[in-house]
Design an enzyme around this catalytic site. Structure first.
Site, mmCIF file in Angstrom:
data_model
loop_
_atom_site.group_PDB
_atom_site.id
_atom_site.type_symbol
_atom_site.label_atom_id
_atom_site.label_comp_id
_atom_site.label_asym_id
_atom_site.label_seq_id
_atom_site.Cartn_x
_atom_site.Cartn_y
_atom_site.Cartn_z
ATOM 1 N N ARG A 89 -17.617 4.633 3.842
ATOM 2 C CA ARG A 89 -16.359 3.724 3.382
ATOM 3 C C ARG A 89 -15.237 3.366 4.061
ATOM 4 O O ARG A 89 -14.756 2.497 4.459
ATOM 5 C CB ARG A 89 -15.778 4.711 2.144
ATOM 6 N N GLU B 56 0.829 -1.287 -0.202
ATOM 7 C CA GLU B 56 0.033 0.098 -0.067
ATOM 8 C C GLU B 56 0.965 1.205 0.086
ATOM 9 O O GLU B 56 1.974 1.419 0.704
ATOM 10 C CB GLU B 56 -1.027 0.187 1.160
ATOM 11 N N ALA C 97 -22.941 2.771 -1.929
ATOM 12 C CA ALA C 97 -23.913 2.024 -1.890
ATOM 13 C C ALA C 97 -23.720 0.491 -2.697
ATOM 14 O O ALA C 97 -22.887 0.866 -3.624
ATOM 15 C CB ALA C 97 -25.211 2.696 -2.642
ATOM 16 N N ALA D 170 -18.484 -0.102 -7.064
ATOM 17 C CA ALA D 170 -17.607 -0.822 -5.929
ATOM 18 C C ALA D 170 -17.948 -2.271 -5.741
ATOM 19 O O ALA D 170 -17.253 -3.135 -5.464
ATOM 20 C CB ALA D 170 -18.194 0.026 -4.899
ATOM 21 N N ARG E 161 -20.757 16.586 -3.292
ATOM 22 C CA ARG E 161 -20.948 15.668 -2.573
ATOM 23 C C ARG E 161 -20.511 16.197 -1.073
ATOM 24 O O ARG E 161 -19.817 16.855 -0.798
ATOM 25 C CB ARG E 161 -19.953 14.480 -2.735
ATOM 26 N N ASP F 211 -11.135 -1.331 -9.700
ATOM 27 C CA ASP F 211 -11.437 -0.218 -10.726
ATOM 28 C C ASP F 211 -9.968 0.078 -11.498
ATOM 29 O O ASP F 211 -9.842 0.764 -12.511
ATOM 30 C CB ASP F 211 -11.290 1.083 -9.641
#
Length: 448
Positions: free
Chosen positions: A149, A46, A59, A356, A230, A343
């Site tokens: 998330r 990572e 969602a 997702a 958002r 993705d």
């Protein structure tokens, strides 16, 4: 395979797998591989100093929730701790994924659309069919499954064995070795050799750039002409502005050249809102996909919409504008012993609420295929089979999400703002995503 003195075969050498990226996709794959840890050693690399997720609410459709449970019951258990659906105060809406409404007065001349007003209901999009919703009912999860998330990521992180992840590892180079395997070089100078690599590093994937090479220039993220404002709004603010029922249950207001979606997260403490705009010939010149905006820009973009919706948007504390990109392309999802998942392979816009979920479908299929591999020599075959069964569906989701953005903005070809045409189109689009037999996909892949 070698043998020992008494003639018994040597156990196969463990497969050393590098997972690039520790977001939802990378963690889902890693957790799916835990039952196979005896012969697959997984390491997550990572780039950030710790596990972290950007964004707010996300969602998941019934197909994605089923995939979570199929990967690991522990994933589903963590999901259930934070998942939020429509308000229990409105039991008639429990199995509703979203209530589609006119976001502004209709301007159409067609008979079925004439006279429609802001707030008029188009349809309640209800749960999945074909018996595929049984698992949700058994687990007590409503059709509308939303989660923050960061909360979900935290639950997944707790399931990852200590020592699995290495942080501060930004990938800069991948080299396929003649003797087999893959060499990875990171920005801190460290090099690592792995038998195989799975890129789960998102839409800006460095792994993808290296897998596709020059051909990859045809498979880079594309701006779709859409952007969104958002925000997470406290429930009290949303209720004060929209009223109790509309605030506490998922609504999707569609209008001319835009749409607004609102739904509860954090067990109703906050309402997640995305206000999306489509503009012709719009280009996104900034390298940053999230840029600063103003209250005036937001209000001007939604001129003519329902007054209380505009009031709610004007109360957003954050004024950032999020550009929408996706990844529609014709390239394979692998090369040699390097594969792309989530993705990094097939990012889509959020217009369909399905992007997702594709990562969890991917993780279920790939973890099971990898678990069936006897040794590292079979990795390329595994990745090829994964590509064969996942590529068409995930690329079609990108196309369907683009169409959803158009239809939600009264720009659907032959649909516009026509009431009689909107409902069947909405129903068919979501049913296609939800009513999908993932287990059959895995069986097909294993036959290959």
């Amino acid at each position: 395979m070698g043998s020992i003195a008494n003639g018994d075969p040597l156990p196969p050498k463990p497969i050393n797998l590098a997972v690039i990226g520790g977001g939802l996709a990378g963690l889902a794959l890693t957790l799916g591989l835990l039952p196979h840890s005896q012969h697959i050693k997984t390491t997550i690399y990572e780039s950030a100093p710790a596990f972290a997720e950007i964004g707010v609410g996300v969602a998941f459709g019934p197909n994605a929730v089923r995939a979570m449970g199929m990967i690991s019951p522990a994933i589903l258990k963590g999901f259930k701790k934070h998942v939020t659906g429509n308000s229990p105060d409105y039991p008639a809406l429990e199995d509703v994924w979203a209530s589609f409404r006119y976001g502004m007065d209709s301007k159409t001349e067609t008979e079925s659309g004439k006279g429609k007003k802001y707030g008029d209901l188009i349809c309640h999009l209800r749960g999945t069919e074909k018996g595929l919703g049984e698992m949700l009912e058994r687990e007590g999860i409503s059709t509308r499954s939303c989660i923050h998330r960061a909360r979900f990521l935290d639950e997944l992180v707790q399931l990852v064995p200590e020592g699995t992840a290495q942080f501060g590892k930004r990938l800069v180079e991948i080299e396929e070795l003649e003797e087999g395997g893959v060499k990875l070089r990171f920005a801190d100078g460290e090099t690592v050799v792995a038998d195989g690599v799975v890129g789960c590093d998102g839409i800006k994937s460095m792994t993808r750039e290296m897998v596709f090479g020059e051909e990859g220039k045809k498979a880079r993220p594309q701006f779709t002409g859409e952007y969104a404002y958002r925000a997470l709004v406290p429930e009290a603010v949303a209720v004060e502005t929209l009223g109790d029922e509309l605030a506490k249950n998922c609504q999707l207001y569609i209008g001319y050249r835009g749409y607004i979606m609102s739904y509860p997260v954090e067990h109703g403490k906050f309402i997640n809102i995305a206000a999306v705009i489509q503009k012709d010939n719009l280009e996104w010149d900034d390298d940053n996909w999230i840029i600063a905006s103003t209250k005036e820009d937001m209000v001007n973009d939604f001129e003519g919409w329902g007054s209380n919706i505009i009031e709610l948007i004007s109360r957003f504390e954050t004024k950032d504008k999020w550009g929408f990109y996706d990844l529609l392309h014709e390239q394979k999802y692998y090369r040699g012993n390097v594969c792309l998942l989530g993705d990094s392979a097939h990012a889509s816009t959020p217009n369909l609420g399905a992007g997702a979920g594709m990562a969890f479908e991917d993780a279920y299929v790939l973890s099971n295929l990898l678990g069936a591999a006897r040794d590292a020599q079979e990795l390329e075959k595994v990745f090829k089979c994964f590509n064969e069964v996942r590529r068409e569906r995930t690329q079609d989701v990108i196309k369907a999400s683009r169409k959803a953005g158009k239809v939600n903005s009264f720009l659907g070809e032959g649909i516009g703002d026509d009431f009689d045409k909107l409902r069947p189109d909405i129903e068919a689009r979501y049913r296609w995503v939800w009513d999908f037999d993932l287990e059959a996909t895995l069986v097909e892949a294993k036959k290959m």
